[in-house]
Design a protein around this motif. Structure first.
Motif, PDB file in Angstrom:
ATOM      1  N   LYS A 130       0.919  -1.093  -0.129  1.00 31.59           N
ATOM      2  CA  LYS A 130      -0.066   0.110  -0.078  1.00 31.59           C
ATOM      3  C   LYS A 130       0.802   1.330  -0.066  1.00 31.59           C
ATOM      4  O   LYS A 130       1.983   1.285   0.659  1.00 31.59           O
ATOM      5  CB  LYS A 130      -1.015  -0.097   1.167  1.00 31.59           C
ATOM      6  N   SER A 131       0.458   2.355  -0.559  1.00 33.94           N
ATOM      7  CA  SER A 131       1.352   3.498  -0.575  1.00 33.94           C
ATOM      8  C   SER A 131       1.205   4.226   0.569  1.00 33.94           C
ATOM      9  O   SER A 131      -0.175   4.546   0.817  1.00 33.94           O
ATOM     10  CB  SER A 131       1.023   4.488  -1.722  1.00 33.94           C
ATOM     11  N   HIS A 132       2.045   4.441   1.501  1.00 35.14           N
ATOM     12  CA  HIS A 132       1.687   5.175   2.606  1.00 35.14           C
ATOM     13  C   HIS A 132       2.273   6.608   2.287  1.00 35.14           C
ATOM     14  O   HIS A 132       3.448   6.905   2.217  1.00 35.14           O
ATOM     15  CB  HIS A 132       2.546   4.537   3.819  1.00 35.14           C
ATOM     16  N   ASN A 155       2.517   9.352   4.090  1.00 35.16           N
ATOM     17  CA  ASN A 155       3.341  10.059   5.071  1.00 35.16           C
ATOM     18  C   ASN A 155       4.778   9.487   5.309  1.00 35.16           C
ATOM     19  O   ASN A 155       5.157  10.106   6.506  1.00 35.16           O
ATOM     20  CB  ASN A 155       2.445  10.098   6.436  1.00 35.16           C
ATOM     21  N   PHE A 190      -3.759   5.420  13.698  1.00 37.87           N
ATOM     22  CA  PHE A 190      -4.748   5.930  12.575  1.00 37.87           C
ATOM     23  C   PHE A 190      -4.024   6.167  11.135  1.00 37.87           C
ATOM     24  O   PHE A 190      -3.058   6.970  11.254  1.00 37.87           O
ATOM     25  CB  PHE A 190      -5.644   7.205  12.895  1.00 37.87           C
ATOM     26  N   GLY A 238      -2.841   7.623   7.562  1.00 36.83           N
ATOM     27  CA  GLY A 238      -2.638   9.008   7.097  1.00 36.83           C
ATOM     28  C   GLY A 238      -3.831   9.344   6.109  1.00 36.83           C
ATOM     29  O   GLY A 238      -4.744  10.476   6.366  1.00 36.83           O
ATOM     30  N   PRO A 239      -4.377   8.280   5.319  1.00 45.58           N
ATOM     31  CA  PRO A 239      -5.278   8.608   4.315  1.00 45.58           C
ATOM     32  C   PRO A 239      -6.731   8.645   5.173  1.00 45.58           C
ATOM     33  O   PRO A 239      -8.007   8.640   4.398  1.00 45.58           O
ATOM     34  CB  PRO A 239      -5.233   7.586   3.408  1.00 45.58           C
ATOM     35  N   TRP A 254      -4.389  -3.569  19.246  1.00 43.68           N
ATOM     36  CA  TRP A 254      -3.423  -2.632  18.404  1.00 43.68           C
ATOM     37  C   TRP A 254      -4.301  -1.773  17.755  1.00 43.68           C
ATOM     38  O   TRP A 254      -3.942  -0.366  17.715  1.00 43.68           O
ATOM     39  CB  TRP A 254      -2.638  -3.477  17.246  1.00 43.68           C
ATOM     40  N   LYS A 304      -3.663 -10.877   9.567  1.00 41.46           N
ATOM     41  CA  LYS A 304      -2.646 -10.475   8.733  1.00 41.46           C
ATOM     42  C   LYS A 304      -1.186 -11.483   9.090  1.00 41.46           C
ATOM     43  O   LYS A 304      -0.731 -11.313  10.177  1.00 41.46           O
ATOM     44  CB  LYS A 304      -2.104  -9.028   9.065  1.00 41.46           C
ATOM     45  N   THR A 363      -4.783  -7.717   5.152  1.00 43.06           N
ATOM     46  CA  THR A 363      -3.945  -6.429   5.911  1.00 43.06           C
ATOM     47  C   THR A 363      -4.954  -5.966   7.025  1.00 43.06           C
ATOM     48  O   THR A 363      -6.193  -6.503   6.969  1.00 43.06           O
ATOM     49  CB  THR A 363      -3.701  -5.481   4.822  1.00 43.06           C
ATOM     50  N   ILE A 364      -4.503  -5.027   7.492  1.00 44.81           N
ATOM     51  CA  ILE A 364      -5.261  -4.612   8.858  1.00 44.81           C
ATOM     52  C   ILE A 364      -6.353  -3.506   8.195  1.00 44.81           C
ATOM     53  O   ILE A 364      -7.493  -3.860   8.451  1.00 44.81           O
ATOM     54  CB  ILE A 364      -4.528  -3.773   9.967  1.00 44.81           C
ATOM     55  N   GLU A 365      -5.989  -2.552   7.643  1.00 42.98           N
ATOM     56  CA  GLU A 365      -6.965  -1.848   6.969  1.00 42.98           C
ATOM     57  C   GLU A 365      -7.448  -2.778   5.604  1.00 42.98           C
ATOM     58  O   GLU A 365      -6.887  -3.592   5.130  1.00 42.98           O
ATOM     59  CB  GLU A 365      -6.293  -0.385   6.498  1.00 42.98           C
TER      60      GLU A 365
HETATM   61  P1  XMP Z   1      -1.974  -2.409   6.767  1.00 39.07           P
HETATM   62  O1  XMP Z   1      -3.271  -2.132   6.165  1.00 39.07           O
HETATM   63  O2  XMP Z   1      -1.009  -2.498   5.765  1.00 39.07           O
HETATM   64  O3  XMP Z   1      -1.614  -1.578   7.985  1.00 39.07           O
HETATM   65  O4  XMP Z   1      -1.819  -4.079   7.484  1.00 39.07           O
HETATM   66  C1  XMP Z   1      -0.578  -1.597   8.967  1.00 39.07           C
HETATM   67  C2  XMP Z   1      -0.473  -0.412   9.751  1.00 39.07           C
HETATM   68  O5  XMP Z   1      -0.424   0.719   9.259  1.00 39.07           O
HETATM   69  C3  XMP Z   1      -1.330   1.755   9.257  1.00 39.07           C
HETATM   70  N1  XMP Z   1      -1.513   2.527   7.940  1.00 39.07           N
HETATM   71  C4  XMP Z   1      -1.115   3.523   7.688  1.00 39.07           C
HETATM   72  N2  XMP Z   1      -0.586   4.432   8.535  1.00 39.07           N
HETATM   73  N3  XMP Z   1      -0.246   5.804   6.834  1.00 39.07           N
HETATM   74  C5  XMP Z   1      -0.350   5.706   7.962  1.00 39.07           C
HETATM   75  O6  XMP Z   1       0.489   6.491   8.662  1.00 39.07           O
HETATM   76  C6  XMP Z   1      -0.948   5.014   5.808  1.00 39.07           C
HETATM   77  O7  XMP Z   1      -1.292   5.515   4.874  1.00 39.07           O
HETATM   78  C7  XMP Z   1      -1.442   3.929   6.195  1.00 39.07           C
HETATM   79  N4  XMP Z   1      -2.116   2.923   5.639  1.00 39.07           N
HETATM   80  C8  XMP Z   1      -2.117   2.032   6.667  1.00 39.07           C
HETATM   81  C9  XMP Z   1      -2.426   0.760   9.621  1.00 39.07           C
HETATM   82  O8  XMP Z   1      -3.539   1.505  10.322  1.00 39.07           O
HETATM   83  C10 XMP Z   1      -2.042  -0.303  10.522  1.00 39.07           C
HETATM   84  O9  XMP Z   1      -1.846   0.208  11.730  1.00 39.07           O
END
Ligand code: XMP
Length: 509
Positions: free
Chosen positions: A340-342, A344, A387, A389-390, A429, A501, A505-507
């Protein structure tokens, strides 16, 4: 302090954790660290980490052997031990197969790092090569069935080598061995506290920044809040925080931040109301990656425009943590595949020509929380679950509209109230709701309804790399579902997400 030279082991962060747990400060540096820099750091001891390389391979990482002339203790672990053997004139044997897993360790000399450790204990092996011939001045201090030289020492010089990994939990006496190295061999003191860290960080910030202004993007999470507090302590009104309200936040987020940081602690925050811009750019976008990219780009534009208004700004502060730093500087690089593109992580500074200030870059997450506590950060902020960024954009599957945002916000409030009241908030978490792009039939009063479905996601995790769905009590789930369906107009069904996960994924997006 203890210097850890990172030869690329997957366990290098764990070594740092173990040392910090003993309240001794340590820093992880790459193998090409110069001898002058080592001298400047003035460590009480050096730990050479393991690594995936083989010492006689052409590109295997090597450090400057001049470190053995500094007169300080050195502990080599796995590859680190083999590097030591090679550098000091011994010989390593390449093995055709790896030894991996538990082994019974037989200790021959309970001196130095084995002091007070029982003669037979388990250890965790993960190596291919092993030591064949000791360098001069060394003796064998432990062996296993498959590894003749499982540990070695030159007691006079205070140099130690372990073929196994004392930093992992599978080596039950490993902690004791590390403690012995720190306190008996290196004579370190337990002086690493958050108070002393904060004091050092404040004077370092003052020295770097002088009378210039620093811009900080505040998200409301614990990392950026603690960064703000630290900078505020150092340079007070020369810190200018920018909080971008992207219209995708949870209910009352902005007010909460205002109350805890700007009203109580008098931190200078500029609130930018950019919800309209974000929503316009997101209209009719349903693809998750597109959503993330758009949000990242609009955020950058809004932030940059606001930062430009701040006169005399020369620095950009970021709440980067140590795991990110270690990952990006590791001898063999971090994982590269983008799931996923983060938006921040990185990106901002290059374009803006501001110099970086990252006061948390030597801390782990729990240490940041501790620092927040030391600096008087509000409990709610310290223990806030992550939480993204998006924001809610990745929790509304499909179209993002004002109506759908309103529905999800209301669901989220109820969920968090119930989770907090049950005492589960800090054990999880994350716990949040997702709005699905589906409708289902229900019955309310005597009337047919055709409304939205909300999914509840609650996970346990220690680092978000892996996560398990939380086994919340059924009556708590029942209460949450009941309240949402009764109190939130537009939702007539609630489901619980029972995926871990990986592979999920989490989100959801
Ligand atoms: P995923 O969905 O990849 O998420 O299993 C892992 C953790 O990262 C958080 N998350 C983000 N945090 N910017 C952030 O600062 C983002 O774009 C972003 N995307 C996911 C998610 O809430 C989980 O804690």
């Amino acid at each position: 302090m203890i210097l850890i030279i990172d030869f690329g082991s997957q366990f290098n962060q764990l070594i740092a954790r173990r040392v910090r747990e003993c309240r001794v400060y340590c820093q992880v540096e790459p193998p090409d660290i110069t001898i002058d820099r080592i001298r400047a750091l003035n460590p009480e001891g050096i730990i050479l980490s393991g690594g995936p390389g083989s010492i006689y391979e052409e590109n295997s990482p090597k450090a400057d052997a001049a470190m053995f002339g500094l007169g300080i203790p050195v502990l080599g672990i796995c590859y680190g031990m083999q590097y030591m053997v090679d550098a000091l004139g011994g010989r390593v044997k390449s093995a055709s197969k790896r030894e991996y897993g538990f082994a019974a360790l037989n200790i021959k000399k309970d001196l130095g790092i084995f002091k007070g450790v029982v003669k037979q204990t388990a250890c965790w092996m993960s190596h291919g090569d092993s030591v064949e011939k000791l360098p001069g001045g060394f003796v064998i201090t432990a062996w296993t069935k498959n590894t003749r030289i499982a540990a070695m020492a030159n007691f006079r010089k205070r140099w130690y080598g372990l073929q196994f990994h004392p930093e992992v939990q599978h080596t039950p006496k490993g902690k004791r061995m590390i403690q012995n190295f720190l306190f008996d061999v290196c004579d370190c003191s337990r002086s690493w506290t958050m108070k002393s860290f904060a004091m050092d960080a404040v004077s370092e910030i003052r020295e770097t920044v002088k009378d210039k202004r620093v811009v900080l993007g505040l998200s409301g999470g614990v990392d950026s809040s603690v960064t703000a507090l630290l900078l505020h302590k150092a340079i007070s009104e020369n810190l200018v925080c920018i909080f971008v309200d992207n219209g995708l936040l949870r209910k009352d987020e902005r007010d909460r931040l205002k109350q805890t940081l700007s009203e109580k602690l008098d931190i200078n925050i500029r609130f930018v109301n950019a919800g309209g811009k974000f929503l316009k750019a997101l209209a009719d976008v349903t693809d998750p990656e597109k959503k993330r990219k758009i949000i990242g780009k609009v955020f950058m534009d809004v932030f940059e425009a606001e930062a430009k208004k701040i006169e005399g700004a020369e620095f950009l502060a970021q709440g980067t943590l140590y795991p990110d730093v270690i990952e990006s500087q590791s001898a063999f690089g971090g994982p590269t595949s983008v799931i996923k593109s983060h938006h921040n992580v990185g990106g901002l500074p290059k374009k803006m020509k501001l110099k970086l200030v990252e006061p948390l870059k030597y801390l782990f997450k729990d240490e940041v929380r501790n620092l927040g506590k030391t600096l008087g950060l509000h409990e709610d902020l310290i223990w806030r679950q992550p939480f993204p960024g998006p924001g809610l954009a990745v929790r509304i599957i499909g179209d993002i509209t004002r109506r759908r945002l309103r529905i999800l916000r209301e669901v989220d409030v109820i969920l968090l109230q119930e989770i907090k009241q049950s005492g589960y908030y800090r054990k999880l978490w994350q716990s949040f709701a997702v709005l699905l792009p589906l409708k289902s039939v229900g019955i309310m009063g005597d009337k047919r309804t055709y409304e939205n479905i909300a999914a509840i996601r609650a996970v346990t995790s220690s680092d978000a790399m892996t996560a398990d769905w939380a086994k919340l009590p059924h009556d708590l789930l029942g209460r949450i579902s009941n309240r949402i369906i009764n109190e939130v107009k537009g939702v007539n069904r609630v489901v619980y997400d029972i995926s871990s996960k990986p592979p999920s994924t989490i989100e959801w997006e």
